[in-house]
Design a protein around this motif. Structure first.
Motif, mmCIF file in Angstrom:
data_model
loop_
_atom_site.group_PDB
_atom_site.id
_atom_site.type_symbol
_atom_site.label_atom_id
_atom_site.label_comp_id
_atom_site.label_asym_id
_atom_site.label_seq_id
_atom_site.Cartn_x
_atom_site.Cartn_y
_atom_site.Cartn_z
ATOM 1 N N ARG A 13 1.989 6.533 -7.168
ATOM 2 C CA ARG A 13 1.010 7.495 -7.655
ATOM 3 C C ARG A 13 1.565 8.916 -7.618
ATOM 4 O O ARG A 13 1.161 9.777 -8.395
ATOM 5 C CB ARG A 13 -0.271 7.409 -6.813
ATOM 6 N N ARG A 14 2.519 9.162 -6.702
ATOM 7 C CA ARG A 14 3.174 10.472 -6.640
ATOM 8 C C ARG A 14 4.366 10.546 -7.581
ATOM 9 O O ARG A 14 5.072 11.553 -7.612
ATOM 10 C CB ARG A 14 3.647 10.761 -5.211
ATOM 11 N N GLY A 15 4.621 9.459 -8.318
ATOM 12 C CA GLY A 15 5.756 9.438 -9.234
ATOM 13 C C GLY A 15 7.084 9.177 -8.553
ATOM 14 O O GLY A 15 8.140 9.511 -9.089
ATOM 15 N N GLU A 16 7.057 8.549 -7.367
ATOM 16 C CA GLU A 16 8.274 8.292 -6.607
ATOM 17 C C GLU A 16 8.554 6.797 -6.543
ATOM 18 O O GLU A 16 7.658 5.988 -6.290
ATOM 19 C CB GLU A 16 8.140 8.846 -5.180
ATOM 20 N N VAL A 17 9.812 6.435 -6.789
ATOM 21 C CA VAL A 17 10.247 5.045 -6.678
ATOM 22 C C VAL A 17 11.201 4.964 -5.500
ATOM 23 O O VAL A 17 12.275 5.554 -5.511
ATOM 24 C CB VAL A 17 10.957 4.575 -7.963
ATOM 25 N N GLY A 18 10.788 4.220 -4.464
ATOM 26 C CA GLY A 18 11.585 4.156 -3.242
ATOM 27 C C GLY A 18 12.220 2.799 -3.046
ATOM 28 O O GLY A 18 11.946 1.824 -3.762
ATOM 29 N N LEU A 19 13.062 2.707 -2.024
ATOM 30 C CA LEU A 19 13.790 1.478 -1.736
ATOM 31 C C LEU A 19 12.936 0.438 -1.024
ATOM 32 O O LEU A 19 13.360 -0.704 -0.864
ATOM 33 C CB LEU A 19 15.021 1.809 -0.875
ATOM 34 N N ASP A 20 11.724 0.828 -0.601
ATOM 35 C CA ASP A 20 10.824 -0.154 0.011
ATOM 36 C C ASP A 20 10.480 -1.277 -0.966
ATOM 37 O O ASP A 20 10.059 -2.363 -0.558
ATOM 38 C CB ASP A 20 9.530 0.534 0.476
ATOM 39 N N LEU A 21 10.658 -1.008 -2.255
ATOM 40 C CA LEU A 21 10.366 -2.017 -3.276
ATOM 41 C C LEU A 21 11.225 -3.265 -3.078
ATOM 42 O O LEU A 21 10.783 -4.393 -3.332
ATOM 43 C CB LEU A 21 10.608 -1.418 -4.668
ATOM 44 N N LEU A 75 0.835 -1.210 0.000
ATOM 45 C CA LEU A 75 0.000 0.000 0.000
ATOM 46 C C LEU A 75 0.867 1.256 0.000
ATOM 47 O O LEU A 75 0.583 2.229 -0.706
ATOM 48 C CB LEU A 75 -0.925 -0.008 1.211
ATOM 49 N N GLU A 76 1.937 1.253 0.790
ATOM 50 C CA GLU A 76 2.843 2.398 0.831
ATOM 51 C C GLU A 76 3.525 2.608 -0.521
ATOM 52 O O GLU A 76 3.674 3.731 -0.995
ATOM 53 C CB GLU A 76 3.900 2.195 1.916
ATOM 54 N N ILE A 77 3.934 1.504 -1.146
ATOM 55 C CA ILE A 77 4.591 1.590 -2.451
ATOM 56 C C ILE A 77 3.631 2.134 -3.499
ATOM 57 O O ILE A 77 3.993 2.979 -4.333
ATOM 58 C CB ILE A 77 5.132 0.207 -2.872
ATOM 59 N N ALA A 78 2.382 1.666 -3.470
ATOM 60 C CA ALA A 78 1.385 2.136 -4.433
ATOM 61 C C ALA A 78 1.147 3.632 -4.275
ATOM 62 O O ALA A 78 1.038 4.370 -5.274
ATOM 63 C CB ALA A 78 0.076 1.368 -4.241
ATOM 64 N N THR A 79 1.102 4.098 -3.041
ATOM 65 C CA THR A 79 0.923 5.533 -2.787
ATOM 66 C C THR A 79 2.097 6.328 -3.335
ATOM 67 O O THR A 79 1.923 7.390 -3.952
ATOM 68 C CB THR A 79 0.788 5.789 -1.274
#
Length: 611
Positions: A61-69, A54-58
């Motif tokens: 949607r903001r156009g951000e790719v984080g390390l949580d992936l 859910l955090e990754i999907a949020t």
């Protein structure tokens, strides 16, 4: 900890509990030889994985790719490859790392949160000779209140008792109490550590120093998470490197568990743990020293500043004209000339007139009521005082109205930049009064300290007369000084300097607000100053002290250095562990434990920024 941060901590603690419960249930089932061992570990993983998705999907949607992936991939792969124990361990390590980050962030925010917790809500006000407890919102300028031992001063004012002993550490960062004397200014937010004293209020609670500080702290706490600015810059590269190593390990060895081990070792990452803790720690340390840095981005930018543009009035000088000297013609004393001039100036709203009135009252001179006032705005005025016709104003204004005496003859030796007020009584020159806006005594030391912190160019930009600005620049050894600037011209200077190097603008007035907003870092002098400048600034010096500016720069340098140390060391160790996992030396469960040890180490190192 209170509010959103407390709620986040509770939420992350719940996820840790779920992971621990799943791990424990699976372990018990394994010991007892039950068949649902894998299901227990899967149940301990799925809630954390779902929350993470859910955090990754949020973020996406903001156009951000984080390390949580990476964490999501490692948990998903563990479940898909039939290694639920590794998935549960990763879930526990990830949830535990997030909880530890929130806890450390809360610890680092303590100094900022402490500022909010010191707000006074009531005050003991004198009314008809009696004391009554009243909400501070009802206090008005001129009220007399009693501040008891241990209480926080609720509003700005002046000391109406003989002496007072105050702890001003929340405002200045100084640990030693300050002794105040009758008539001294007392700032709200100070704590009375001596005997009870009486205070004459100077402004309403909502307009006082501490109310502005609280408002600014709340604004800073609501700002964007400080980790995003720096961490996201490198996130995509670390993500690609992790996937490349994991893919190569699987392809070369044919063992998908090695790829899983690489993903596990990369979760969670020092980039998303150490950075926010270090930056929040630095912001908290600055708040303890009397400097409010509104965001992590501002702290990072402050560490890179090479040019400082300083407003003169209220920044390098006190911003308040004071009587420096009174020269008189024969038959007049300095006190009588000042008394007559101040008596007449009570009828004027000009800042110079106010300065004369304040100075005369501080000297204990008995002022009379003027009459028959005639004023030429910004030039001078005339009227009757004690039966005498008095004229006060600039030298030209008085010269044209006095039949005897020349004000210019008394100006010999007066330095350029000083304001001169001439006084004539009954059409004859009585004397001249020199007013000065003193350069702060700590200005030279502050400039030297800024140079030592890597700021190699210092420029004065002021709306004052060019000769006044040149005088101040000369006394401080500065060659670049610009005067007679309106707000638009100040912005032009900031933009021009930014093209050369990262630039900081320091000011305190409404006219400085556009320039503060245009600089890489805007610094407002004093939280009680112009609301426009405080809102536009990235950094606010909570009290009107120049030495806190160098404190802020040094804290920014140290915090950024610690943050980079934590990240580079953490990433380096993570890469080594990933390579070991790729060659089969670290199975998934052991890899998760190794990575957790790395994460704890970098968080503890990041907390050094608090010191």
């Amino acid at each position: 900890m209170h509010g959103p941060l407390s709620n986040l901590l509770s939420y992350r603690a719940l996820l840790v509990g779920v992971a621990v419960a799943g791990l424990a249930a699976g372990a018990i089932a394994s010991v007892l030889g039950l068949t649902w061992t894998g299901w227990a570990w899967t149940a301990g993983t799925l809630p954390i994985l779902a929350a993470l998705v859910l955090e990754i999907a949020t973020s996406l949607r903001r156009g951000e790719v984080g390390l949580d992936l990476i964490a999501a991939l490692s948990m998903s792969a563990a479940l898909a490859f039939g290694v639920p124990l590794a998935g549960n361990v990763v879930a526990l390590m990830y949830a535990g790392g997030q909880f530890l980050e929130s806890y450390a962030e809360g610890r680092a925010r303590q100094e900022m949160t402490a500022l909010l917790g010191r707000v006074a809500h009531t005050a003991m006000r004198y009314l008809d000779g009696l004391l009554e407890e009243t909400p501070i919102e009802t206090l008005m300028p001129g009220d007399r209140i009693l501040v008891r031992h241990g209480e926080v001063v609720p509003v700005d004012g002046s000391l109406a008792s003989a002496t007072a002993l105050l702890d001003q550490s929340a405002l200045t960062g100084e640990s030693m109490p300050a002794e105040k004397h009758s008539g001294d200014e007392i700032l709200s937010g100070s704590t009375n550590v001596g005997d009870a004293f009486q205070l004459r209020t100077a402004r309403a609670a909502a307009e006082s120093t501490y109310a502005n500080i609280v408002r600014l702290v709340q604004q800073a706490q609501e700002s964007k998470a400080p980790s995003e600015r720096l961490a996201d810059r490198y996130a995509i590269w670390f993500l690609l490197a992790t996937l490349l190593i994991a893919g190569a390990a699987w392809w070369l060895s044919g063992d998908r568990i090695r790829a899983l081990a690489v993903l596990v070792v990369a979760t969670p990452c020092p980039l998303i743990l150490a950075l926010p803790v270090a930056i929040i720690s630095g912001m908290s340390r600055a708040a303890k020293a009397g400097v409010l840095i509104k965001s992590g981005g501002a702290l990072e930018a402050l560490a890179k500043i090479q040019t400082a543009i300083l407003d003169k009035t209220g920044t390098l000088t006190f911003g308040q004209a004071k009587v420096g000297d009174v020269r008189t013609v024969e038959g007049w004393t300095g006190e009588e000339v000042l008394r007559l001039a101040a008596s007449l100036d009570q009828a004027s709203g000009h800042v110079i007139a106010d300065a004369l009135v304040v100075d005369a009252r501080q000297r204990g001179l008995a002022l009379s009521s003027p009459s028959g006032i005639s004023e030429v705005a910004g030039t001078g005025l005339s009227g009757m005082v004690d039966g005498h016709h008095v004229v006060v104003g600039g030298s030209r204004f008085v010269h044209d109205r006095a039949r005897r005496g020349d004000p210019y003859a008394l100006r010999t030796g007066i330095p350029e930049g000083n304001v001169v007020v001439a006084v004539a009584v009954d059409e004859a020159l009585a004397g001249i009064i020199t007013l000065i806006d003193e350069v702060r005594p700590d200005a030279s030391a502050m400039l030297e300290a800024l140079r030592g912190a890597g700021i190699h160019r210092v420029v004065i930009a002021s709306g004052d007369r060019q000769d006044v600005v040149d005088s101040v620049a000369g006394s401080l050894g500065l060659s670049d000084a610009f005067g007679e600037l309106d707000p638009a011209k100040k912005v032009e200077i900031v933009v021009r300097e930014r093209e050369r190097a990262p630039t900081m603008m320091v000011g305190d007035g409404v006219n400085d607000a556009p320039a503060l907003a245009s600089a890489d870092v805007g610094v407002a002098m004093g939280a009680r100053g112009s609301a426009a400048s405080s809102e536009s600034a990235d950094v606010v010096l909570l009290v009107d002290r120049l030495d806190n500016l160098t404190v802020a720069v040094n804290i920014a340098h140290r915090t950024r250095r610690i943050a980079l140390q934590s990240v580079l060391a953490g990433l380096g160790l993570s890469v080594v562990a990933m390579v070991a996992a790729a060659f089969g030396f670290l199975p998934p469960v052991a890899g998760a434990l190794v990575q957790e040890a790395i994460d704890i180490a970098v968080i503890l190192n990041a907390l050094r920024a608090l010191r």
